[in-house]
Design a protein around this motif. Structure first.
Motif, PDB file in Angstrom:
ATOM      1  N   TYR A   1     -29.536  18.501 -17.654  1.00  0.00           N
ATOM      2  CA  TYR A   1     -29.171  18.592 -16.202  1.00  0.00           C
ATOM      3  C   TYR A   1     -29.393  17.658 -15.362  1.00  0.00           C
ATOM      4  O   TYR A   1     -29.218  17.964 -13.730  1.00  0.00           O
ATOM      5  CB  TYR A   1     -30.799  20.000 -15.661  1.00  0.00           C
ATOM      6  CG  TYR A   1     -31.952  18.570 -15.641  1.00  0.00           C
ATOM      7  CD1 TYR A   1     -32.858  18.034 -15.246  1.00  0.00           C
ATOM      8  CD2 TYR A   1     -32.927  18.952 -17.306  1.00  0.00           C
ATOM      9  CE1 TYR A   1     -33.525  16.775 -15.106  1.00  0.00           C
ATOM     10  CE2 TYR A   1     -34.192  18.278 -17.422  1.00  0.00           C
ATOM     11  CZ  TYR A   1     -34.385  17.170 -16.444  1.00  0.00           C
ATOM     12  OH  TYR A   1     -35.562  16.929 -17.339  1.00  0.00           O
TER      13      TYR A   1
ATOM     14  N   LYS B  43     -28.380  16.921 -10.734  1.00  0.00           N
ATOM     15  CA  LYS B  43     -29.485  16.444 -10.104  1.00  0.00           C
ATOM     16  C   LYS B  43     -28.933  15.528  -9.170  1.00  0.00           C
ATOM     17  O   LYS B  43     -29.232  15.274  -8.357  1.00  0.00           O
ATOM     18  CB  LYS B  43     -30.691  15.965 -10.578  1.00  0.00           C
ATOM     19  CG  LYS B  43     -31.633  15.142 -10.106  1.00  0.00           C
ATOM     20  CD  LYS B  43     -32.969  14.753 -11.075  1.00  0.00           C
ATOM     21  CE  LYS B  43     -33.608  14.058 -10.425  1.00  0.00           C
ATOM     22  NZ  LYS B  43     -33.711  12.789 -10.013  1.00  0.00           N
TER      23      LYS B  43
ATOM     24  N   GLN C 200     -30.596  28.742 -14.540  1.00  0.00           N
ATOM     25  CA  GLN C 200     -32.070  27.546 -15.080  1.00  0.00           C
ATOM     26  C   GLN C 200     -31.341  26.604 -14.576  1.00  0.00           C
ATOM     27  O   GLN C 200     -32.499  25.144 -14.874  1.00  0.00           O
ATOM     28  CB  GLN C 200     -31.712  28.095 -16.369  1.00  0.00           C
ATOM     29  CG  GLN C 200     -32.471  29.610 -17.073  1.00  0.00           C
ATOM     30  CD  GLN C 200     -32.893  29.360 -18.405  1.00  0.00           C
ATOM     31  OE1 GLN C 200     -32.446  28.496 -19.638  1.00  0.00           O
ATOM     32  NE2 GLN C 200     -33.122  30.380 -18.867  1.00  0.00           N
TER      33      GLN C 200
ATOM     34  N   VAL D 165     -33.023  25.368 -11.539  1.00  0.00           N
ATOM     35  CA  VAL D 165     -34.182  24.855 -11.167  1.00  0.00           C
ATOM     36  C   VAL D 165     -34.534  23.774 -11.607  1.00  0.00           C
ATOM     37  O   VAL D 165     -35.960  23.317 -11.733  1.00  0.00           O
ATOM     38  CB  VAL D 165     -34.751  26.615 -11.814  1.00  0.00           C
ATOM     39  CG1 VAL D 165     -36.516  26.725 -11.852  1.00  0.00           C
ATOM     40  CG2 VAL D 165     -34.231  27.769 -11.241  1.00  0.00           C
ATOM     41  N   ARG D 166     -34.146  23.962 -13.381  1.00  0.00           N
ATOM     42  CA  ARG D 166     -34.536  22.799 -13.890  1.00  0.00           C
ATOM     43  C   ARG D 166     -34.860  21.223 -12.945  1.00  0.00           C
ATOM     44  O   ARG D 166     -35.156  20.484 -12.502  1.00  0.00           O
ATOM     45  CB  ARG D 166     -34.254  22.864 -15.481  1.00  0.00           C
ATOM     46  CG  ARG D 166     -34.815  23.399 -16.162  1.00  0.00           C
ATOM     47  CD  ARG D 166     -34.056  22.699 -17.428  1.00  0.00           C
ATOM     48  NE  ARG D 166     -33.478  24.127 -18.626  1.00  0.00           N
ATOM     49  CZ  ARG D 166     -32.931  25.363 -19.042  1.00  0.00           C
ATOM     50  NH1 ARG D 166     -31.532  24.660 -17.799  1.00  0.00           N
ATOM     51  NH2 ARG D 166     -33.451  25.264 -19.649  1.00  0.00           N
TER      52      ARG D 166
ATOM     53  N   VAL E 215     -34.229  20.928  -9.971  1.00  0.00           N
ATOM     54  CA  VAL E 215     -35.121  20.955  -8.265  1.00  0.00           C
ATOM     55  C   VAL E 215     -36.623  20.592  -8.593  1.00  0.00           C
ATOM     56  O   VAL E 215     -37.456  19.703  -7.988  1.00  0.00           O
ATOM     57  CB  VAL E 215     -34.975  22.540  -7.847  1.00  0.00           C
ATOM     58  CG1 VAL E 215     -36.545  22.394  -7.142  1.00  0.00           C
ATOM     59  CG2 VAL E 215     -33.735  22.842  -7.009  1.00  0.00           C
ATOM     60  N   LYS E 216     -36.706  20.559 -10.077  1.00  0.00           N
ATOM     61  CA  LYS E 216     -38.160  20.758 -10.529  1.00  0.00           C
ATOM     62  C   LYS E 216     -38.789  19.738 -10.586  1.00  0.00           C
ATOM     63  O   LYS E 216     -39.536  19.399 -10.452  1.00  0.00           O
ATOM     64  CB  LYS E 216     -38.380  21.259 -11.654  1.00  0.00           C
ATOM     65  CG  LYS E 216     -40.013  21.855 -12.627  1.00  0.00           C
ATOM     66  CD  LYS E 216     -40.149  22.828 -13.409  1.00  0.00           C
ATOM     67  CE  LYS E 216     -39.932  24.287 -13.379  1.00  0.00           C
ATOM     68  NZ  LYS E 216     -39.642  24.815 -14.635  1.00  0.00           N
ATOM     69  N   VAL E 217     -37.400  18.703 -11.073  1.00  0.00           N
ATOM     70  CA  VAL E 217     -38.163  17.194 -11.521  1.00  0.00           C
ATOM     71  C   VAL E 217     -37.322  16.551 -10.127  1.00  0.00           C
ATOM     72  O   VAL E 217     -37.388  15.252 -10.408  1.00  0.00           O
ATOM     73  CB  VAL E 217     -37.549  16.695 -12.666  1.00  0.00           C
ATOM     74  CG1 VAL E 217     -38.252  17.851 -14.118  1.00  0.00           C
ATOM     75  CG2 VAL E 217     -35.609  16.335 -12.521  1.00  0.00           C
TER      76      VAL E 217
ATOM     77  N   TRP F 137     -38.405  18.071  -4.796  1.00  0.00           N
ATOM     78  CA  TRP F 137     -38.086  18.926  -3.396  1.00  0.00           C
ATOM     79  C   TRP F 137     -39.122  19.657  -3.080  1.00  0.00           C
ATOM     80  O   TRP F 137     -39.532  20.583  -3.675  1.00  0.00           O
ATOM     81  CB  TRP F 137     -37.010  20.247  -4.103  1.00  0.00           C
ATOM     82  CG  TRP F 137     -35.569  19.574  -4.210  1.00  0.00           C
ATOM     83  CD1 TRP F 137     -35.812  18.288  -5.117  1.00  0.00           C
ATOM     84  CD2 TRP F 137     -34.434  20.693  -4.371  1.00  0.00           C
ATOM     85  NE1 TRP F 137     -34.050  18.269  -5.300  1.00  0.00           N
ATOM     86  CE2 TRP F 137     -33.533  19.342  -4.051  1.00  0.00           C
ATOM     87  CE3 TRP F 137     -34.121  21.425  -3.220  1.00  0.00           C
ATOM     88  CZ2 TRP F 137     -32.323  19.977  -4.149  1.00  0.00           C
ATOM     89  CZ3 TRP F 137     -32.763  21.981  -2.937  1.00  0.00           C
ATOM     90  CH2 TRP F 137     -31.801  21.208  -3.623  1.00  0.00           C
TER      91      TRP F 137
ATOM     92  N   MET G  40     -40.516  25.259  -5.344  1.00  0.00           N
ATOM     93  CA  MET G  40     -40.924  25.455  -6.283  1.00  0.00           C
ATOM     94  C   MET G  40     -42.320  26.454  -6.137  1.00  0.00           C
ATOM     95  O   MET G  40     -42.527  28.063  -6.936  1.00  0.00           O
ATOM     96  CB  MET G  40     -41.164  24.574  -8.149  1.00  0.00           C
ATOM     97  CG  MET G  40     -40.346  24.085  -8.620  1.00  0.00           C
ATOM     98  SD  MET G  40     -38.563  25.365  -9.331  1.00  0.00           S
ATOM     99  CE  MET G  40     -39.691  26.758  -9.927  1.00  0.00           C
ATOM    100  N   ASP G  41     -43.240  26.342  -5.521  1.00  0.00           N
ATOM    101  CA  ASP G  41     -44.120  26.911  -5.110  1.00  0.00           C
ATOM    102  C   ASP G  41     -43.922  28.264  -4.280  1.00  0.00           C
ATOM    103  O   ASP G  41     -44.906  29.027  -5.120  1.00  0.00           O
ATOM    104  CB  ASP G  41     -44.475  26.437  -4.877  1.00  0.00           C
ATOM    105  CG  ASP G  41     -45.690  24.776  -5.015  1.00  0.00           C
ATOM    106  OD1 ASP G  41     -46.359  24.888  -6.135  1.00  0.00           O
ATOM    107  OD2 ASP G  41     -46.177  24.221  -4.454  1.00  0.00           O
TER     108      ASP G  41
ATOM    109  N   ASN H 240     -42.139  30.717  -6.948  1.00  0.00           N
ATOM    110  CA  ASN H 240     -43.090  31.172  -7.481  1.00  0.00           C
ATOM    111  C   ASN H 240     -44.519  32.029  -6.555  1.00  0.00           C
ATOM    112  O   ASN H 240     -44.733  32.868  -7.463  1.00  0.00           O
ATOM    113  CB  ASN H 240     -44.401  30.154  -8.141  1.00  0.00           C
ATOM    114  CG  ASN H 240     -43.725  29.135  -9.232  1.00  0.00           C
ATOM    115  OD1 ASN H 240     -43.293  29.130  -9.821  1.00  0.00           O
ATOM    116  ND2 ASN H 240     -44.656  28.156  -9.190  1.00  0.00           N
TER     117      ASN H 240
END
Length: 531
Positions: free
Chosen positions: A290, A294, A365, A368-369, A371-373, A376, A380-381, A384
């Motif tokens: 990813y 990114k 997916q 999302v990966r 963005v998660k690292v 941002w 992610m909050d 969720n």
């Protein structure tokens, strides 16, 4: 016959021997139609693992005088092509995989000489006595002499044509030298019967113009009449699912989503692996981390992160692909980045309205990966929180929905232009991120009645959930939003939907930074709603 000149059909035979082979041999009808015409130059670009090399191997097996391929095409679609017999193994073919000459950065300074030296050496063996060229001759000169003596031209099949631009991203000198080599090889050359180049990127542009302007380009942005050859069609996937006992619906959700001239195109690599291993998972993206994605979505272009956030909420983003320079470094705007991601296969482009979106579950997916690292803040909050907010909506709990939307709006303030009407729409898409499990992709500004509904969610088939009609207001009132839905007939378009319809009016008070929400059930028979 040789490795490059009039090659054998070994690679295509191996493809046919695989457990899963989808017949795309009728591509031959399109390439035959270009032979010996002024527009005989084709550049077909598509993402990695989308069948580029297999198509090149098939064309080489069909045209090459170095093999007898009749049996390989027996019973295939190509046999129904009117011109099939006329060109079967009747042409001199020059088949190149450029990546074989550019395996490391050290090869960048010598790969053109290597190409010319190896091909010319084979030409000397294949065409003895056809001119006075030798192993030190330029490829163009050798081909001209062979054509002058024999009167026979060549079909060029070049795979991974753009690998130089991917490996030498910052080496403008190497890029220009390579383009000059291709221009000299093709432009104004009588010996070219057909040139078929394939790679990930379209031909490099300088300014608004292509560096090799004799080529017609078929790409993920503009596939022209070759859309069905860019991957597997829905009908082809359905047939293979039946053969291999796999659920078509799951395959569709995970690997469909690429729009090609009105067709739905599937990632072939992922479909084949899923059918082979009888398991749904991310296959295509598993061949690259990813991190590659990114790098691009983290670029600091105005509106880029907002667009990505909107697409993560199953929305779409408008793009102008014409400014993209067809390389991986000359990126000046959000549109350039998003267009590159289309060519790389991370987004799909709908040329009917110039919109891009995330094509399927597999690619989502990866976003999302990334963005998660990627730091941002809050995104992610926000995603969720979505499931709870969706349940609050179904329960007609407008107060809870307003509070949830407010939190999401605040959490993504670093990504969105907070006091901007478009940011409110983006917030709603993120707020209803979990809706994808129950609803089709949201419809933005749905034309209905006397105006445009801001966002509409329609349930998937066999999902017993209410349709959602959302009207957004800025410094107005929630009741005003509900009244607009009713007075302008925003529900008219979905009157045929037999289930419940919820009307959602959401208002944002800019000065107070307060969100308010009212949710009502729409009663179709009485043309009224109840709280």
């Amino acid at each position: 016959m040789g490795i490059y000149v009039n090659p054998r059909n070994v690679l295509f035979r191996k493809a046919l021997n695989g457990d899963i082979y989808v017949d795309k041999t009728d591509l031959i009808a399109h390439t035959n139609d270009k032979i010996d015409k002024q527009d005989c130059f084709m550049c077909v670009s598509r993402p990695r693992r989308f069948g580029k090399s297999m198509a090149a191997d098939m064309l080489a097996a069909y045209y090459s005088r170095g093999c007898d391929s009749g049996e390989l095409f027996a019973g295939r679609k190509a046999e129904q092509v009117e011109s099939f017999g006329k060109h079967l193994n009747r042409h001199n073919v020059l088949r190149l995989d450029v990546q074989r000459f550019v395996e490391t950065e050290r090869d960048l300074n010598t790969f053109i000489r290597k190409i010319e030296g190896r091909v010319v050496a084979e030409l000397i063996r294949e065409f003895p006595g056809c001119g006075d060229f030798d192993s030190d001759s330029r490829l163009k000169d050798a081909l001209e002499q062979i054509f002058d003596v024999t009167g026979r031209g060549f079909i060029f099949i070049i795979d991974e044509w753009d690998c130089v631009f991917r490996m030498a991203r910052e080496r403008k000198d190497i890029q220009k030298e390579y383009l000059e080599f291709l221009r000299g090889l093709f432009k104004g050359s009588e010996y070219v019967e057909l040139a078929y180049m394939t790679g990930i990127l379209p031909i490099k542009k300088y300014g608004e113009h292509s560096a090799i302007n004799i080529f017609s380009e078929y790409s993920m942005v503009d596939p022209k009449n070759l859309g069905s050859y860019f991957g597997f069609t829905g009908a082809e996937v359905r047939t293979e699912c039946q053969k291999h006992g796999m659920d078509y619906g799951e395959i569709e959700k995970w690997y469909d989503g690429y729009h090609m001239a009105g067709l739905h195109i599937y990632n072939p690599k992922s479909v084949v692996d899923a059918l082979t291993w009888k398991k749904i998972k991310s296959y295509w993206t598993g061949t690259e981390t990813y991190e590659a994605l990114k790098i691009y979505i983290d670029m600091n272009f105005d509106g880029l992160k907002e667009g990505v956030a909107m697409m993560l909420g199953n929305g779409r983003c408008r793009v102008d692909p014409t400014t993209f320079q067809n390389d991986m470094t000359t990126l000046k705007t959000k549109d350039d980045v998003l267009t590159l991601l289309v060519h790389l296969g991370y987004l799909t482009y709908d040329e009917r309205d110039s919109m891009v979106s995330i094509p399927n579950e597999e690619i989502e997916q990866e976003f999302v990966r990334a963005v998660k690292v990627g730091g941002w803040d809050g995104l992610m909050d926000a995603l969720n929180r979505s499931e709870r907010l969706l349940h609050d909506t179904w329960e007609l709990n407008g107060e809870a929905v307003a509070a949830g939307v407010g939190l999401i709006h605040n959490e993504t303030a670093s990504i969105l232009k907070y006091n901007n009407e478009n940011s409110l729409a983006c917030t709603i898409l993120m707020a209803y991120y979990s809706a994808k499990a129950y609803y089709l992709n949201p419809i933005m500004e749905l034309p209905s009645g006397k105006g445009f509904a801001d966002v509409v969610y329609l349930p998937k088939r066999d999902v017993r959930k209410p349709a959602l009609v959302v009207e957004l207001k800025w410094d107005k009132t929630t009741q005003g939003a509900i009244m607009q839905i009713k007075e302008k007939g925003y529900t008219d378009w979905i009157e045929g939907y037999t289930g419940e319809i919820l009307l959602i009016g959401l208002n944002y008070e800019r000065e107070k930074k307060v969100h308010r929400c009212v949710i009502e059930k729409y009663m179709k028979a009485q043309n009224k709603s109840v709280e």
